[in-house]
Design a protein around this motif. Structure first.
Motif, PDB file in Angstrom:
ATOM      1  N   LYS A 168       0.843  -1.199   0.000  1.00 24.35           N
ATOM      2  CA  LYS A 168       0.000   0.000   0.000  1.00 24.35           C
ATOM      3  C   LYS A 168       0.882   1.255   0.000  1.00 24.35           C
ATOM      4  O   LYS A 168       0.658   2.190  -0.762  1.00 24.35           O
ATOM      5  CB  LYS A 168      -0.873  -0.041   1.255  1.00 24.35           C
ATOM      6  CG  LYS A 168      -2.091   0.804   1.186  1.00 24.35           C
ATOM      7  CD  LYS A 168      -2.925   0.650   2.460  1.00 24.35           C
ATOM      8  CE  LYS A 168      -3.579  -0.724   2.556  1.00 24.35           C
ATOM      9  NZ  LYS A 168      -4.216  -0.954   3.863  1.00 24.35           N
TER      10      LYS A 168
ATOM     11  N   LEU B 257       1.159   4.209  -2.736  1.00 24.46           N
ATOM     12  CA  LEU B 257       0.813   5.608  -2.410  1.00 24.46           C
ATOM     13  C   LEU B 257       1.940   6.529  -2.863  1.00 24.46           C
ATOM     14  O   LEU B 257       1.701   7.610  -3.411  1.00 24.46           O
ATOM     15  CB  LEU B 257       0.563   5.758  -0.910  1.00 24.46           C
ATOM     16  CG  LEU B 257      -0.799   5.220  -0.443  1.00 24.46           C
ATOM     17  CD1 LEU B 257      -0.845   5.092   1.080  1.00 24.46           C
ATOM     18  CD2 LEU B 257      -1.939   6.120  -0.927  1.00 24.46           C
TER      19      LEU B 257
ATOM     20  N   GLY C 176       0.011  -2.100   6.118  1.00 24.64           N
ATOM     21  CA  GLY C 176       0.206  -2.511   4.717  1.00 24.64           C
ATOM     22  C   GLY C 176       1.496  -3.288   4.588  1.00 24.64           C
ATOM     23  O   GLY C 176       2.579  -2.746   4.732  1.00 24.64           O
TER      24      GLY C 176
ATOM     25  N   ASN D 102       0.947   3.284   7.159  1.00 18.29           N
ATOM     26  CA  ASN D 102       0.718   4.430   6.269  1.00 18.29           C
ATOM     27  C   ASN D 102      -0.045   5.501   7.031  1.00 18.29           C
ATOM     28  O   ASN D 102      -1.130   5.243   7.547  1.00 18.29           O
ATOM     29  CB  ASN D 102      -0.106   3.992   5.061  1.00 18.29           C
ATOM     30  CG  ASN D 102       0.610   2.901   4.306  1.00 18.29           C
ATOM     31  OD1 ASN D 102       1.652   3.138   3.719  1.00 18.29           O
ATOM     32  ND2 ASN D 102       0.085   1.683   4.366  1.00 18.29           N
TER      33      ASN D 102
ATOM     34  N   GLN E  84      -1.701   9.135   6.723  1.00 14.67           N
ATOM     35  CA  GLN E  84      -2.174   9.941   5.594  1.00 14.67           C
ATOM     36  C   GLN E  84      -3.170  10.987   6.088  1.00 14.67           C
ATOM     37  O   GLN E  84      -3.952  10.716   7.005  1.00 14.67           O
ATOM     38  CB  GLN E  84      -2.875   8.983   4.613  1.00 14.67           C
ATOM     39  CG  GLN E  84      -3.126   9.536   3.260  1.00 14.67           C
ATOM     40  CD  GLN E  84      -3.597   8.442   2.300  1.00 14.67           C
ATOM     41  OE1 GLN E  84      -4.023   7.366   2.729  1.00 14.67           O
ATOM     42  NE2 GLN E  84      -3.547   8.728   1.029  1.00 14.67           N
TER      43      GLN E  84
ATOM     44  N   TYR F 173      -9.045  -0.163  -6.278  1.00 17.30           N
ATOM     45  CA  TYR F 173      -8.704   1.150  -5.721  1.00 17.30           C
ATOM     46  C   TYR F 173      -9.817   1.698  -4.831  1.00 17.30           C
ATOM     47  O   TYR F 173     -10.961   1.296  -4.950  1.00 17.30           O
ATOM     48  CB  TYR F 173      -8.355   2.147  -6.843  1.00 17.30           C
ATOM     49  CG  TYR F 173      -9.453   2.342  -7.874  1.00 17.30           C
ATOM     50  CD1 TYR F 173      -9.639   1.415  -8.891  1.00 17.30           C
ATOM     51  CD2 TYR F 173     -10.295   3.454  -7.835  1.00 17.30           C
ATOM     52  CE1 TYR F 173     -10.647   1.590  -9.837  1.00 17.30           C
ATOM     53  CE2 TYR F 173     -11.291   3.641  -8.786  1.00 17.30           C
ATOM     54  CZ  TYR F 173     -11.466   2.691  -9.777  1.00 17.30           C
ATOM     55  OH  TYR F 173     -12.457   2.850 -10.698  1.00 17.30           O
TER      56      TYR F 173
ATOM     57  N   GLN G  20      -5.992   4.648  -2.117  1.00 16.65           N
ATOM     58  CA  GLN G  20      -5.057   3.527  -2.227  1.00 16.65           C
ATOM     59  C   GLN G  20      -5.354   2.751  -3.499  1.00 16.65           C
ATOM     60  O   GLN G  20      -6.451   2.839  -4.059  1.00 16.65           O
ATOM     61  CB  GLN G  20      -5.136   2.596  -1.028  1.00 16.65           C
ATOM     62  CG  GLN G  20      -6.372   1.724  -0.984  1.00 16.65           C
ATOM     63  CD  GLN G  20      -6.242   0.611   0.044  1.00 16.65           C
ATOM     64  OE1 GLN G  20      -6.315   0.850   1.237  1.00 16.65           O
ATOM     65  NE2 GLN G  20      -6.039  -0.608  -0.421  1.00 16.65           N
TER      66      GLN G  20
ATOM     67  N   ARG H 212      -4.204  -1.273  -5.287  1.00 17.96           N
ATOM     68  CA  ARG H 212      -3.411  -2.501  -5.183  1.00 17.96           C
ATOM     69  C   ARG H 212      -3.833  -3.417  -6.323  1.00 17.96           C
ATOM     70  O   ARG H 212      -4.904  -3.211  -6.924  1.00 17.96           O
ATOM     71  CB  ARG H 212      -3.622  -3.181  -3.840  1.00 17.96           C
ATOM     72  CG  ARG H 212      -5.053  -3.589  -3.607  1.00 17.96           C
ATOM     73  CD  ARG H 212      -5.255  -4.127  -2.210  1.00 17.96           C
ATOM     74  NE  ARG H 212      -6.674  -4.269  -1.940  1.00 17.96           N
ATOM     75  CZ  ARG H 212      -7.217  -4.314  -0.740  1.00 17.96           C
ATOM     76  NH1 ARG H 212      -6.455  -4.197   0.317  1.00 17.96           N
ATOM     77  NH2 ARG H 212      -8.499  -4.471  -0.587  1.00 17.96           N
TER      78      ARG H 212
END
Ligand code: PEP
Ligand code: MG
Length: 932
Positions: free
Chosen positions: A32, A36, A105, A250, A252, A334, A347, A349
């Motif tokens: 992740k 990002l 992540g 993470n 954010q 996403y 995010q 993946r």
């Protein structure tokens, strides 16, 4: 490197801003985090933030008292300062607060495995600021109560139910069903109750200091790496510590999808993960926060409805989707948030999807030029193809569904209902098939997914936790079946007037969302054209040939349909067990002398010949390898105990027959005396003789069973040893094989028989059989007046055969590794018992990483194979060498077989597609193959 890392060059850099982190380094930044960073750097609108590396996590886990690395929080402070500068907000600033999300992540995506904390930075001081700043009191209190619950759960370990209970009680009191109908006042009341929950559960007040909140959250994420569900997940998917490498964190900046009606949150897949179709796919909720979509708390709307509700946002979403897929060259899963009309990507993946969609997307992305054919082959896990070979519900079934939900993960399955994951596990361990039925699932239910045949939920959409996890496991799932009222506490599911209880059997069809009462018949799946094309590409790439183990016409037909390039092992003994043959086989075993045995064999030969002809024809012109009789012959007889019992029963029957006949005589007398018109009909005359001869036959069998008794028959009188003791048996089989080939030739079929001798350990044994073969071959050529081609080979399944491979190759034209027996003889583990006795313990404790009867033990058995190939080919450079043990269908084993230069692998028919793909992948990745 971050500013921090540059400034303090000697200390380890544990934090990386999204603007600078290396998007390719998933090992360090987690999947992740790396994504990002990469998205930020290619200009996608990502809320700013930074990553705490997996290295920090590993250091934390290694410390005795589990402490964060000394310099970590200083680096975090520096990163927050940068965030404050970038956003113009302050962390903990009551007037203009910066709120954060904290997410885990790891390098390998583990959906829903670890928890997220949202709205971090809220406290009593900042909350009024948020109200003032947004002018939205309801939103602020809603955010606050979410934060208290998530933080309480993740960082303080308080169970969800402690929060859910009072929350639901208030909704009930107010007569409200949707969270969106809760007022600011009610959210405030809920927040206060939640704060009390924290105090009473932990004995401490909710932390007010924002850095303390952050530090506790980081620790909690690291700690969750050791949580039960993360461990269960890694074990199930065989993710080793090294592959997984801890988790990153993470951090954010928060953006809000729940600030009003120009806000939304959603999840999307760049293609439909259920079918693979190249369309916009996803769901969203207006005025909600991300977890509401994933957790299935509200049922979201399909993404195309956004075209009406927020047309501009929909356009931007399409362009985001295109950018993501073009950049990553892989289907993306996403998450996004729309905050006051601005789209943020939170995010992305690689999308987890089922096998159908993986195959279709591989084909289409390659045809679109997005990826190469080789990349298309490499992006599919061969084991996943098994899903495509699962049965489907019988389309002829007329049964009406009792409920309907969203088709969240295709496939059909039946089982009895259980309402929680623990019970699912218990039932599975007791050998039951179960369907896990829940309102919605949560990450902690993961062990229930492993245990269940399928999952049914009454809430949530196609991107809910239940759907995503079931799809990734290839298990059927029906989600959001809202007509079902699930009461987990009472263990009931109500559908209209019908109440289902634990133990009631249902069937779910994840392809159309139907739910049925009882078990519905299934039909075999269709082998799709897309899969055929893809496996065609695989065959072009691979060097290894894929053969099948088959000894019935059904198996051969299936193998042929699945693309087998021949039969690598036909176990002739399986043909002996059919009902019309077994009596003949038993006669052969019970024969007093050679003459009697030959008479039985003469009756068996045409039957065997017929079987072989069928196989040769269906596989023509591909090779068919027929193995001469292998198992100890007592296996065709009942066991001693059973025979003793049967003889006992027959003796009782003889008494009964005598009694009935006595009754008949007595009735004759009675008839004369009284007025008896009809006499009962006892056994026909001769009944007693019949019973006597049955007893005699069984006694003869019992004597033979005792005579044949061996303490360890699997290491005893079997394989070529049997052929040498009873040469007429092998002679009959060889004759049947070559006659069948001759007759097929006459019928115009190009056939390629291969005669294989089992259990060989010395060259003389092989020569001994070869002499019979040569003799019979000459006879048949003379009799049919044709030239007959065939191959003669040896199984290599005992250690001595490996050591004498050079000598055996002088006589054999091919080798086939029987790795079931070779594993048994290399480990000295009984293949009959080890898997039920100590092997699970060995695997659990990592004494052995895998079960060697499933996955080839490359370090031991594999080493012997390598030597045998080497020495065999020194004698005969063009020696054909294959494997026909169970391990032959296992992708990891196939990699090894490719590596040591085998010619073919032979596996059961259903594994042929898996093996074809695995063989191509083995070839494509050979340059990276290393044997530790
Ligand atoms: C083997 O031993 O690997 C093999 C294929 O033979 P069987 O399983 O019939 O003993
Ligand atoms: Mg064997």
């Amino acid at each position: 490197m971050t500013a921090t890392a540059t400034a303090t060059a000697k200390t380890t850099a544990y934090t990386y801003s999204f603007k600078e982190g290396d998007g390719k380094n998933k090992k360090l930044l987690g999947g992740k985090g790396a994504n990002l960073c990469e998205m930020t750097q290619i200009g996608i609108n990502v809320p700013p933030g930074f990553v705490i590396s997996t290295e920090a996590c590993l250091n934390y886990l290694e410390t005795k008292n589990q402490e964060l690395p000394a310099e970590l929080m200083d680096q975090v402070h520096d990163q927050i300062k940068t965030l404050e500068q970038d956003t113009g907000k302050g962390f903990g600033d009551a007037d203009n607060m910066l709120l954060l999300s904290v997410r885990s992540g790891s390098a390998l995506s583990m959906p829903g495995m670890m928890d997220t904390i949202l709205n971090l930075g809220l406290n009593k001081a900042t909350l009024p600021g948020l109200i003032k700043q947004t002018g939205n009191e309801r939103f602020a209190w809603d955010s606050y109560r979410r934060f208290i619950q998530l933080f309480g759960k993740v960082a303080l370990g308080i169970g969800d139910e402690e929060f859910d209970k009072p929350f639901n009680a208030i909704k009930k009191r107010e007569g409200i069903t949707e969270d969106t109908d809760l007022s600011a006042e009610l959210f405030r009341e809920i927040s206060d109750i939640f704060l009390d929950v924290v105090r009473s559960e932990t004995g401490k007040a909710f932390p007010e200091d924002v850095y303390q909140q952050l530090q506790l959250s980081v620790k909690a994420v690291f700690q969750s790496w050791l949580g039960k569900r993360a461990i269960d997940y890694r074990r199930e998917f065989k993710i080793t510590a090294d592959m997984a490498n801890g988790t990153a964190v993470n951090i954010q900046t928060m953006v809000f999808g729940n600030m009003g009606d120009d806000c939304a949150t959603g999840v999307g897949f760049t293609r439909n993960p259920g079918t693979g179709e190249n369309v916009m796919f996803g769901e969203f909720l207006i005025n909600a926060q991300g977890e509401d979509v994933v957790a299935g708390i509200r049922t979201p709307k399909p993404v195309h409805e956004l075209t009406n509700e927020m047309p501009q946002m929909y356009k931007e979403l399409v362009s985001l989707r295109d950018r993501l897929e073009n950049h990553y060259k892989e289907v993306q899963d996403y998450e996004y948030t729309i905050e006051n009309g601005v789209l943020f990507c939170l995010q992305t993946r690689d999308g987890k999807m089922n096998a159908t969609s993986r195959v279709r997307t591989s084909l289409e992305m390659s045809n679109e030029g997005l990826i190469t054919r080789n990349q298309a082959l490499l992006r599919i896990n061969p084991e996943e193809l098994e899903q495509l070979l699962h049965p489907l519900l019988d389309p002829e079934s007329k049964q009406a569904p009792i409920a309907h939900g969203l088709p969240a993960s295709p496939g059909a399955s039946s089982g009895y209902i259980v309402f929680d994951a623990d019970r699912a596990e218990l039932a599975r361990d007791a050998g039951e098939k179960v369907i896990l039925v829940r309102e919605e699932t949560k990450p902690e239910d993961i062990h229930g997914f492993f245990a269940a045949e399928g999952v049914l939920t009454s809430r949530g959409g196609k991107t809910s936790h239940a759907a995503v996890v079931a799809r990734s496991m290839g298990k059927p799932c029906v989600a959001g079946a809202e007509g079902i009222d699930v009461d987990v506490e009472k263990h009931t599911a109500k559908i209209g007037d019908t109440v289902l209880h634990e133990g009631d059997v249902i069937t779910i069809d994840g392809a159309n969302g139907n739910v049925y009462l009882g078990e519905i018949d299934t039909v075999p799946p269709k082998f799709s054209d897309e899969l055929r094309t893809l496996l065609g590409w695989a065959d072009e790439v691979a060097t290894l040939k894929i053969m099948s183990n088959a000894d019935t016409m059904d198996a051969a037909a299936k193998a042929s349909d699945y693309g087998a390039m021949g039969i690598g092992l036909c176990r002739t003994e399986r043909m002996f067990n059919a009902q019309d043959r077994l009596p003949l086989v038993i006669d052969m075993i019970l024969a007093k002398d050679k003459v009697e045995r030959q008479a039985a064999l003469d009756r068996l030969r045409p039957i065997q010949r017929g079987d072989f002809k069928d196989l040769f024809k269906i596989m023509s012109p591909r090779p068919v390898t027929i193995r001469l009789l292998d198992p100890p012959i007592h296996e065709f007889l009942p066991n001693e105990k059973q025979l003793e019992q049967e003889i006992e029963h027959l003796k009782c029957l003889r008494d009964t027959v005598n009694g009935v006949n006595d009754l008949m005589n007595t009735m004759q007398l009675l008839k004369r005396q009284a007025d008896v018109k009809e006499l009962p009909k006892p056994f026909a005359p001769g009944g007693r003789e019949l019973v006597d001869s049955a007893i005699a036959k069984k006694q003869q069998m019992l004597l033979k069973v005792r005579e044949l008794f061996e303490v360890n028959p699997m290491l005893g009188h079997r394989g070529v040893r049997l052929g040498i003791t009873y040469p007429e048996i092998y002679e009959m089989q060889i004759r049947a094989i070559l006659e069948a080939a001759a007759e097929c030739n006459k019928d115009g079929f190009d056939v390629c028989p291969e005669i294989m001798v089992p259990q060989v350990c010395t060259g003389k044994e092989l020569l001994w059989v070869r002499e019979i073969v040569d003799q019979v071959h000459a006879d048949i050529e003379a009799q049919y007046k044709i030239k007959l081609k065939f191959k003669f080979g040896s199984m290599i399944e005992v250690v001595r055969a490996c050591m004498r491979a050079g000598r055996l190759a002088e006589i054999a034209e091919f080798f086939s590794f029987g790795t079931n027996d070779l594993t048994q003889s290399t480990f000295s583990f009984s293949r009959e018992d080890a898997e039920n006795k100590f092997l699970p313990l060995y695997e659990e404790n990592n004494i052995l990483q895998d079960n060697p009867f499933e996955t080839l033990d490359v370090k031991g058995v594999g080493r012997l194979m390598e030597i045998a190939v080497d020495w065999g080919r020194k004698t005969k450079p063009d020696l054909k060498v294959g494997i026909c043990g169970e391990q032959g269908g296992h992708p990891e084993s196939i990699r090894f077989c490719n590596h040591i230069g085998l010619t073919y692998v032979s596996c059961s028919a259903p594994r042929v597609p898996i093996a074809r793909l695995a063989a191509a992948q083995a070839k494509l990745t050979e340059k990276d193959y290393t044997l530790e």
